[in-house]
Design a protein around this motif. Structure first.
Motif, short mmCIF file in Angstrom:
data_model
loop_
_atom_site.label_atom_id
_atom_site.label_comp_id
_atom_site.label_asym_id
_atom_site.label_seq_id
_atom_site.Cartn_x
_atom_site.Cartn_y
_atom_site.Cartn_z
N LEU A 13 -5.18 62.31 25.27
CA LEU A 13 -4.83 61.68 23.83
C LEU A 13 -3.43 62.52 23.56
CD1 LEU A 13 -7.90 61.38 21.82
CD2 LEU A 13 -6.19 59.58 22.54
N GLY A 14 -3.07 63.71 24.05
CA GLY A 14 -1.85 64.34 23.44
C GLY A 14 -2.24 65.10 22.16
N LEU A 15 -3.57 65.42 21.79
CA LEU A 15 -4.10 66.03 20.48
C LEU A 15 -4.78 67.60 20.81
CD1 LEU A 15 -5.51 62.87 18.63
CD2 LEU A 15 -3.07 63.92 18.33
N ALA A 16 -4.31 67.81 21.91
CA ALA A 16 -5.16 69.39 22.24
C ALA A 16 -4.82 70.41 21.14
CB ALA A 16 -4.84 69.77 23.76
N ARG A 17 -3.39 70.39 20.74
CA ARG A 17 -3.05 71.42 19.67
C ARG A 17 -3.74 71.20 18.44
NH1 ARG A 17 3.35 72.83 19.79
NH2 ARG A 17 2.45 74.34 18.30
N GLU A 18 -3.83 70.06 18.13
CA GLU A 18 -4.53 69.59 16.77
C GLU A 18 -5.94 69.96 16.82
OE1 GLU A 18 -0.84 67.03 16.90
OE2 GLU A 18 -2.18 67.70 18.29
N ALA A 19 -6.65 69.76 18.03
CA ALA A 19 -7.91 70.09 18.17
C ALA A 19 -8.24 71.39 18.32
CB ALA A 19 -8.45 69.58 19.54
N THR A 20 -7.53 72.31 18.87
CA THR A 20 -7.48 73.70 18.58
C THR A 20 -7.50 74.25 17.21
OG1 THR A 20 -6.44 74.06 20.81
CG2 THR A 20 -6.55 75.85 19.43
N GLU A 21 -6.70 73.81 16.45
CA GLU A 21 -6.33 73.97 15.12
C GLU A 21 -7.61 73.63 14.12
OE1 GLU A 21 -4.33 76.00 13.74
OE2 GLU A 21 -3.02 76.04 15.44
N MET A 22 -8.32 72.52 14.47
CA MET A 22 -9.65 72.00 14.08
C MET A 22 -10.63 73.10 14.06
SD MET A 22 -9.36 69.49 12.05
CE MET A 22 -11.19 69.02 11.93
N PHE A 23 -10.73 73.57 15.29
CA PHE A 23 -11.92 74.59 15.59
C PHE A 23 -11.40 75.92 15.16
CE2 PHE A 23 -12.20 71.99 19.89
CZ PHE A 23 -13.20 71.21 19.35
N VAL A 24 -10.13 76.27 15.00
CA VAL A 24 -9.96 77.57 14.26
C VAL A 24 -10.64 77.44 12.85
CG1 VAL A 24 -7.90 78.98 13.34
CG2 VAL A 24 -8.08 78.22 15.75
N LEU A 25 -10.23 76.27 12.07
CA LEU A 25 -10.63 76.08 10.70
C LEU A 25 -12.11 76.33 10.55
CD1 LEU A 25 -7.83 73.69 9.56
CD2 LEU A 25 -8.00 76.16 9.20
N MET A 26 -12.94 75.57 11.67
CA MET A 26 -14.22 75.62 11.57
C MET A 26 -14.82 76.96 11.86
SD MET A 26 -14.64 71.94 13.63
CE MET A 26 -16.58 71.75 13.64
N ALA A 27 -14.18 77.62 12.82
CA ALA A 27 -14.65 79.02 12.94
C ALA A 27 -14.50 79.72 11.61
CB ALA A 27 -14.07 79.59 14.18
N LYS A 28 -13.41 79.77 11.23
CA LYS A 28 -13.19 80.35 9.93
C LYS A 28 -14.17 80.07 8.82
CE LYS A 28 -9.35 81.58 6.74
NZ LYS A 28 -8.02 81.65 6.42
N ARG A 29 -14.43 78.74 8.60
CA ARG A 29 -15.32 78.57 7.55
C ARG A 29 -16.95 79.00 7.96
NH1 ARG A 29 -15.31 74.11 4.21
NH2 ARG A 29 -13.07 74.93 4.13
N LEU A 30 -17.35 79.16 9.18
CA LEU A 30 -18.49 79.49 9.50
C LEU A 30 -18.66 81.28 9.55
CD1 LEU A 30 -19.23 77.04 12.30
CD2 LEU A 30 -20.26 77.12 10.05
N GLY A 31 -17.33 81.86 9.41
CA GLY A 31 -17.61 83.23 9.43
C GLY A 31 -17.62 83.71 10.64
N LEU A 32 -17.04 83.25 11.78
CA LEU A 32 -17.14 83.59 13.05
C LEU A 32 -15.74 84.35 13.44
CD1 LEU A 32 -18.69 80.45 15.00
CD2 LEU A 32 -19.68 82.44 13.91
N ALA A 33 -15.90 85.10 14.75
CA ALA A 33 -14.76 85.79 14.85
C ALA A 33 -13.40 85.16 15.26
CB ALA A 33 -15.19 86.92 16.22
#
Length: 582
Positions: free
Chosen positions: A464-484
């Motif tokens: 889909l050409g959206l790998a960078r966007e997916a990574t940013e979403m995962f980063v924000l999810m990790a931050k919200r969950l208090g993960l490293a």
């Protein structure tokens, strides 16, 4: 009638210290493979605009929304037969160097017409303010009356000028084309025009141009100072303009994939300062042209900084516009009380106690399907999916034996397609909890593999050409969950290469071997290199080598790395590749 009285009726007295820009989210090219196969960053226009807004160089009130040009306006420049051919995916695929299956014709044509409308709107506004106006896309200088090419379907400069002429403008127009490639299409479109002068500095020779074009070929390896001397000479031959179009080409940097000019970012900024001085007080339209380098977006951001009187401001080397944008949206969502923070409902509680109802599935015990769908909407990902031809996108979540599953589905061709398939979990790595991505597949089933976009190991359909966007979403999810941070285990060489800018192997020795492999396989295209690894044709220090899937991490907070171990392993390891028939 003077130029000023003629266009006073359009914008009578518009002046501002801030430079107006024309921009629309639809400026982004809806072509998923153009980044990996051609080297075009489809987000480049967004990167530049986001930076300018984030740093308050441009205010929201300075952003003008373009009106698409009509086919009548395009027909003043382009042949009817050619315009009709643009409705064929094969025609657009040739122009943009992609496979026809990747081309959403209506969306792409809307994009082209909108950008052309931005150039025309910028020209009209420039007259009113007697100064510079920016179109954040455009400069389609390879499009001629009966053909397109080089990512240029129609010629926005020629269309804008023809529309101005039809409205009564008769002044002297100059086109300063500082793209790395010659203005062949613009020269053909404007050949014989009595009051147009075209000046160009380019790094490539594409053959003879129509008589009257002031073309200077820039020698390869030229210094910034040498380039500026050639530009000053060109400007000395420029007639006094009533209107100027400037292609402040973003493909002039050293290392650009297709440009052969070789400027530094600072040299491109000095170029723009010289142009701005030469055109002070002249209505001018500034366009980005091409750019095929990771820092191309910084060139045009620098152009707008110059025009805004901030030419001395430096753009930080590690500034990531996508990350900054997503973090800003995340903060806004938090202020709004976003539905990502959904508490347990009575229905959930009853279901968990066996009192009736069904427990609503939550990814990592937190995200519901609705909260994820809302987030994808706010971050613009659902809109990108719709632009590719998938309607009614929706999100499903559930559990598997190895983690929680997130699916994004959309309809096309009378059926529903799986577009995003991810399996995630909390996992402890080196004593720290991470958002671990077991599986991520970004799928564009309407597209097909081709010679230009061949199948990579592990793929069943193009991405889909959206790998960078997916990574940013995962980063924000990790931050919200208090993960490293975010972690994964790339199962193929190319996945590790694509992720290398932000992810590192946890084991420093493994990182050293990976860096050695990248060094020794750098002479091969990525597709060939990853196939060689997958097929067992790569050796390490003379012994057969099998790819080592291992954990890579993107930490939210940096920690020291053992650079000595990495360097020692990198120097110890030497990879060689056997030919397919060796």
């Amino acid at each position: 009638m003077s130029v000023w009285s003629w266009l006073g009726r359009w914008f009578p007295s518009l002046r501002s210290e801030h430079v107006p820009i024309f921009y629309e989210e639809d400026y982004r090219l809806p072509l998923t493979g153009i980044e990996s196969t051609v080297g075009v960053e489809p987000r480049g226009v967004d990167f530049t605009t986001w930076y300018l807004l984030e740093k308050h160089v441009v205010r929201p009130s300075d952003v003008y929304r373009p009106r698409p040009v009509s086919y009548a306006e395009m027909s003043r420049v382009h042949d009817a037969t050619y315009l009709e051919s643009l409705s064929l995916p094969e025609t657009l695929a040739r122009i943009y160097a992609v496979d026809p299956s990747e081309v959403p014709v209506d969306t792409l044509l809307s994009n082209v017409r909108l950008v052309c409308g931005g150039t025309l709107g910028a020209a009209r506004l420039a007259f009113g303010r007697r100064g510079p106006v920016v179109n954040m896309s455009g400069g389609f200088h390879h499009a001629a009356p009966s053909r397109g090419g080089g990512f240029c379907a129609v010629n926005d400069i020629a269309i804008a000028l023809a529309s101005l002429n039809a409205d009564g403008y008769e002044g002297q127009t100059v086109v300063l084309d500082l793209d790395a490639h010659p203005p062949d299409g613009t020269a053909e479109c404007l050949a014989g025009h009595p009051k147009v002068w075209i000046g160009s500095l380019s790094g490539s020779d594409w053959g003879s141009l129509p008589e009257g074009v002031d073309e200077t070929r820039v020698p390869e390896g030229i210094t910034d100072d040498g380039y500026l001397a050639l530009l000053e000479a060109t400007l000395s031959r420029m007639p006094k303009p009533d209107l100027a179009f400037v292609i402040a080409g973003c493909d002039v940097l050293a290392g650009d994939r297709f440009g052969r000019v070789g400027l530094t970012v600072q040299g491109a900024r000095r170029r723009d300062q010289l142009l701005a001085r030469a055109l002070r007080g002249v209505p001018s339209v500034w366009l980005p042209g091409g750019g095929y380098h990771a820092e191309s977006w910084k060139v045009f951001a620098g152009t707008v900084l110059v025009l805004s009187g901030m030419g001395g401001r430096r753009i930080k080397d590690r500034y990531d516009p996508l990350s900054a944008r997503y973090q800003r949206i995340s903060r806004l969502l938090s202020q709004e009380g976003e539905p990502l923070d959904e508490p347990l409902t009575l229905e959930d509680l009853e279901g968990s106690l066996g009192l009736g109802g069904t427990l609503q599935p939550r990814v990592l015990g937190y995200y519901t399907a609705q909260s994820l769908e809302y987030a994808l909407f706010r971050y613009g990902l659902l809109w990108q999916v719709e632009r590719l031809g998938y309607s009614r996108p929706r999100v499903e979540v559930g559990s598997t034996g190895v983690g929680d599953r997130i699916k994004v589905l959309g309809r096309a061709g009378g059926q529903e397609h799986l577009l995003v398939d991810a399996v995630v979990e909390r996992r402890t790595i080196a004593g720290e909890p991470f958002f671990f991505v077991n599986w991520l597949s970004l799928r564009h089933p309407r597209a097909r593999f081709s010679e230009r976009r061949p199948q990579l190991p592990g793929q069943d359909v193009p991405g889909l050409g959206l790998a960078r966007e997916a990574t940013e979403m995962f980063v924000l999810m990790a931050k919200r969950l208090g993960l490293a941070g975010v972690a994964s285990r790339p199962m193929w060489y190319h996945l590790a290469v694509v992720a290398r800018a932000r992810f590192r192997f946890v084991d420093p020795a493994r990182q050293g071997r990976f860096e050695a492999m990248m060094r020794d396989l750098a002479h091969l295209p990525l597709l060939e290199a990853t196939r060689a690894v997958a097929e067992g044709r790569v050796s390490l220090n003379g012994e057969p080598y099998r790819w080592e899937p291992d954990d890579v991490v993107l930490r939210l907070e940096p920690v020291p790395v053992d650079t000595d171990v990495i360097a020692a392993e990198r120097e110890r390891c030497h990879f060689t590749v056997e030919s397919r028939h060796g």
